[in-house]
Scaffold this motif. Structure first.
Motif, PDB file in Angstrom:
ATOM      1  N   GLU A  76       8.425  -2.285 -11.207  1.00  0.00           N
ATOM      2  CA  GLU A  76       7.005  -1.946 -11.193  1.00  0.00           C
ATOM      3  C   GLU A  76       6.143  -3.213 -11.141  1.00  0.00           C
ATOM      4  N   ILE A  77       6.544  -4.227 -11.944  1.00  0.00           N
ATOM      5  CA  ILE A  77       5.815  -5.491 -11.945  1.00  0.00           C
ATOM      6  C   ILE A  77       6.000  -6.193 -10.597  1.00  0.00           C
ATOM      7  N   LYS A  78       7.216  -6.136 -10.086  1.00  0.00           N
ATOM      8  CA  LYS A  78       7.521  -6.831  -8.833  1.00  0.00           C
ATOM      9  C   LYS A  78       6.636  -6.312  -7.695  1.00  0.00           C
ATOM     10  N   THR A  79       6.522  -5.001  -7.591  1.00  0.00           N
ATOM     11  CA  THR A  79       5.717  -4.471  -6.488  1.00  0.00           C
ATOM     12  C   THR A  79       4.216  -4.675  -6.761  1.00  0.00           C
ATOM     13  N   ALA A  80       3.830  -4.745  -8.039  1.00  0.00           N
ATOM     14  CA  ALA A  80       2.424  -5.028  -8.339  1.00  0.00           C
ATOM     15  C   ALA A  80       2.069  -6.434  -7.866  1.00  0.00           C
ATOM     16  N   LEU A  81       3.064  -7.341  -7.884  1.00  0.00           N
ATOM     17  CA  LEU A  81       2.811  -8.696  -7.405  1.00  0.00           C
ATOM     18  C   LEU A  81       2.607  -8.724  -5.890  1.00  0.00           C
ATOM     19  N   TRP A  82       3.192  -7.741  -5.167  1.00  0.00           N
ATOM     20  CA  TRP A  82       2.903  -7.638  -3.727  1.00  0.00           C
ATOM     21  C   TRP A  82       1.408  -7.414  -3.540  1.00  0.00           C
ATOM     22  N   PHE A 141       0.820  -1.221   0.000  1.00  0.00           N
ATOM     23  CA  PHE A 141       0.000   0.000   0.000  1.00  0.00           C
ATOM     24  C   PHE A 141       0.852   1.268   0.000  1.00  0.00           C
ATOM     25  N   THR A 142       2.145   1.136  -0.265  1.00  0.00           N
ATOM     26  CA  THR A 142       3.004   2.313  -0.305  1.00  0.00           C
ATOM     27  C   THR A 142       3.626   2.414  -1.693  1.00  0.00           C
ATOM     28  N   ASN A 143       4.372   3.511  -1.920  1.00  0.00           N
ATOM     29  CA  ASN A 143       5.051   3.609  -3.207  1.00  0.00           C
ATOM     30  C   ASN A 143       6.509   3.150  -3.107  1.00  0.00           C
ATOM     31  N   ALA A 144       6.820   2.391  -2.053  1.00  0.00           N
ATOM     32  CA  ALA A 144       8.190   1.908  -1.881  1.00  0.00           C
ATOM     33  C   ALA A 144       8.531   0.918  -2.991  1.00  0.00           C
ATOM     34  N   SER A 145       9.790   0.955  -3.433  1.00  0.00           N
ATOM     35  CA  SER A 145      10.197   0.004  -4.465  1.00  0.00           C
ATOM     36  C   SER A 145      10.894  -1.197  -3.846  1.00  0.00           C
ATOM     37  N   GLN A 146      11.206  -1.104  -2.557  1.00  0.00           N
ATOM     38  CA  GLN A 146      11.660  -2.304  -1.847  1.00  0.00           C
ATOM     39  C   GLN A 146      11.302  -2.197  -0.381  1.00  0.00           C
ATOM     40  N   ILE A 147      11.298  -3.357   0.296  1.00  0.00           N
ATOM     41  CA  ILE A 147      10.914  -3.376   1.708  1.00  0.00           C
ATOM     42  C   ILE A 147      11.888  -2.519   2.514  1.00  0.00           C
ATOM     43  N   GLY A 148      11.357  -1.738   3.443  1.00  0.00           N
ATOM     44  CA  GLY A 148      12.225  -0.945   4.308  1.00  0.00           C
ATOM     45  C   GLY A 148      12.345   0.488   3.826  1.00  0.00           C
ATOM     46  N   ALA A 149      12.062   0.706   2.537  1.00  0.00           N
ATOM     47  CA  ALA A 149      12.174   2.055   2.004  1.00  0.00           C
ATOM     48  C   ALA A 149      10.800   2.718   2.010  1.00  0.00           C
ATOM     49  N   PHE A 150      10.215   2.824   3.178  1.00  0.00           N
ATOM     50  CA  PHE A 150       8.860   3.348   3.300  1.00  0.00           C
ATOM     51  C   PHE A 150       8.821   4.826   2.954  1.00  0.00           C
ATOM     52  N   GLN A 151       7.920   5.176   2.023  1.00  0.00           N
ATOM     53  CA  GLN A 151       7.811   6.588   1.721  1.00  0.00           C
ATOM     54  C   GLN A 151       6.421   7.122   2.059  1.00  0.00           C
ATOM     55  N   THR A 152       5.439   6.775   1.246  1.00  0.00           N
ATOM     56  CA  THR A 152       4.118   7.318   1.533  1.00  0.00           C
ATOM     57  C   THR A 152       3.032   6.369   1.046  1.00  0.00           C
ATOM     58  N   PHE A 153       1.855   6.519   1.590  1.00  0.00           N
ATOM     59  CA  PHE A 153       0.734   5.683   1.199  1.00  0.00           C
ATOM     60  C   PHE A 153       0.422   5.863  -0.279  1.00  0.00           C
ATOM     61  N   SER A 154       0.176   4.737  -0.954  1.00  0.00           N
ATOM     62  CA  SER A 154      -0.140   4.827  -2.377  1.00  0.00           C
ATOM     63  C   SER A 154      -0.854   3.564  -2.825  1.00  0.00           C
TER      64      SER A 154
END
Lengths: 265, 263
Positions: A230-236, A30-43
């Motif tokens: 982009e595909i990788k995080t869409a799979l999350w 539910f965030t725009n992070a591109s990897q775990i731990g790099a929390f930025q903002t809700f998205s």
């Protein structure tokens, strides 16, 4: 008392091991992070990508259709096979049981590879016809349908069928009206099992699928190796949706069983 | 033609012969021939003389053994505490443990990979450790369920009797509960041991390379070498048969296959 506390701690730790990865991934989906731990903002961008990318949509729909088709086929021949085998002589019954056991104990890699050799290499059926894939998945599922229908047949009261015949029903009508309803619960749970096995299968699909077609499993395996973020995080997002779907189904099943028990009282 | 209930089994019989028995025969044929269709035992000899393939065999045995032991050490206490706890809704509790079975394994392993990467950095540095973690993560529910089923059906009065006759709590567990739960343990072991020898995709996902028996088939497949791949498949099949024969006598529940546990 000490034992109880130890047990509780142990169970909680195992639950953390099982669920921490899924839940952490769900959070980051539910965030725009591109990897775990790099929390930025809700998205919600992962969910938007999941539903708007043609490739992903096709892959999901294809997997579901394949699972439904192969499970339907497996349920049909598996249930009929169980009924036929149950009413056959002991020797025929043993023949069914033995062959049925092979895919159950066999490793998926071996099943998939041998199905590929027979269908594609020896018989020359093209993978792009989807025939090897559907047959392969049916090989995987049908034995479990057979195994879930068989015990219901054994529990059945044989005199009901005889009574129907005595009262003038033809064997076909008696089968449809007496036997099928009594084993229906086995058929349904066999079908559910077939769907689960199909959705989770990786090996049969890799060895028999057309090059241009992907199931969720084969797609995700390739995507995790790739660097397409982009595909990788869409799979999350997909993982989270499936988790919620399964959670919902389990909750409904539980509520239903609780209600069933209450109505029995 | 007169309708007969036996006839209903004919399609399935044909299906089993064509797609279950025939592939195995083809597998045997391919394993003992070369690409010209001539009989040869070089595939067999090749396997047992090549240090690489023998190493892979030993390595996969080691992975499968450690995975099974770790699963057992995690699953037995979990199943035992769940089954013997006074919880009113144990059915719901056990559901929580086996729910991951219904989530696609590739997505679960993706999640695990992300977490492990944060903790360890490059996963390829500890291939054995990560293989075991991945396999345990994937197969743990398949160990918990059969053990839970067996332990929860045990008659509690047996342990009580042992206690009344002077056994300590630990001794009563060791001499009564544990031996009686062996059928569950065996069916759990058979559901974890064999897949962890062959399920190479878990390792493939975690660190892009694999060294277990299943992966040999995968590499022969990618090289279109049907004959070498068939020999590996046949050897695996032999191991599976031996293992099944060895465990068959010990399990009561004959239907407790991998999927038999699902529903």
């Amino acid at each position: 008392m000490k034992k109880k506390i130890f047990g509780l701690i142990f169970i909680v730790l195992v639950l953390v091991f099982i669920y921490a990865p899924i839940l952490i991934l769900a959070f980051y989906s539910f965030t725009n992070a591109s990897q775990i731990g790099a929390f930025q903002t809700f998205s919600l961008k992962n969910y938007v990508t999941l539903f708007n990318t043609e490739e992903l949509r096709e892959m999901i729909i294809g997997t579901v259709l394949l699972a439904l088709g192969a499970s339907f086929l497996a349920t049909l021949i598996g249930s009929l096979g169980a009924i036929g085998s149950f009413y056959s002589s002991k020797r025929v019954n043993a023949f069914f049981n033995t062959l049925n056991e092979i895919p159950v104990i066999n490793a998926d890699v071996v099943s998939g590879f041998s199905a590929c050799i027979l269908l594609v290499v020896v018989l020359g059926i093209g993978k792009e016809t989807f025939i090897p894939l559907v047959i392969g998945e049916t090989i995987l599922c049908a034995p479990f349908v057979y195994l879930s229908v068989m015990p219901k047949l054994k529990q059945m009261d044989p005199s009901l069928y005889e009574a129907a015949l005595d009262l003038g029903a033809t064997p076909a009508v008696a089968l449809w009206k007496i036997i099928v309803p009594q084993v229906a619960s086995g058929i349904v749970s066999g079908f559910m099992m077939a769907i689960t096995l199909c959705l989770d299968d990786y090996f049969i699909a890799t060895y028999t699928k057309p090059a241009t077609f992907d199931t969720i499993s084969t797609y995700v395996v390739n995507a995790t190796k790739g660097s397409h973020t982009e595909i990788k995080t869409a799979l999350w997002a997909l993982s989270t949706l499936i988790f919620l779907l399964v959670l919902g189904a389990v909750l409904i099943m539980n509520l239903k069983s609780v209600r069933d028990e209450e109505s029995k009282r | 033609m007169k309708f007969s209930r036996k006839a209903l089994g004919i399609p399935y019989a044909i299906f089993l012969v064509l797609f279950v028995a025939a592939p195995l025969l083809v597998l045997i044929y391919f394993a003992f021939t070369n690409s010209n269709g001539e009989f040869t035992v070089s595939n067999l000899l090749g396997f047992f003389t090549d240090p690489n393939t023998l190493g892979t065999l030993c390595y996969s045995f080691a992975i499968a053994f450690v995975t099974t032991v770790v699963c057992l050490l995690l699953a037995y206490p979990t199943a035992y505490f769940l089954a013997t706890s006074g919880l009113s809704n144990k059915g719901a509790m056990i559901m929580i443990f086996i729910m991951p079975m219904w989530i696609n394994f590739s997505l679960r392993i993706t999640a695990l990979k992300e977490i492990l990467s944060i903790i360890e950095g490059n996963l390829a540095f500890y291939p054995f450790l990560n293989s075991v973690i991945g396999m345990v993560y994937d197969f743990l529910p398949f160990m918990i369920l059969p053990i839970y089923n067996t332990v929860s059906k045990l008659d509690p009065s047996l342990t009580e009797a042992a206690r009344d006759l002077g056994a300590t709590e630990w001794n009563a567990f060791l001499k009564v509960t544990l031996p009686l739960s062996i059928p569950g343990i065996v069916s759990g072991v058979s559901m974890v041991f064999l897949p962890s020898m062959t399920n190479y995709v878990v390792l493939d996902m975690l660190y892009n390379s694999t060294y277990i028996m299943g992966s040999l088939i995968g590499s022969y497949f990618s090289a279109y070498n049907w004959h070498g791949g068939s020999m590996i498949a046949l050897i695996l099949l032999g191991i599976i048969c031996l293992f099944t024969l060895a465990t068959d006598d010990l399990t009561e529940e004959e239907n407790a296959g991998r999927g038999g546990a699902l529903l």
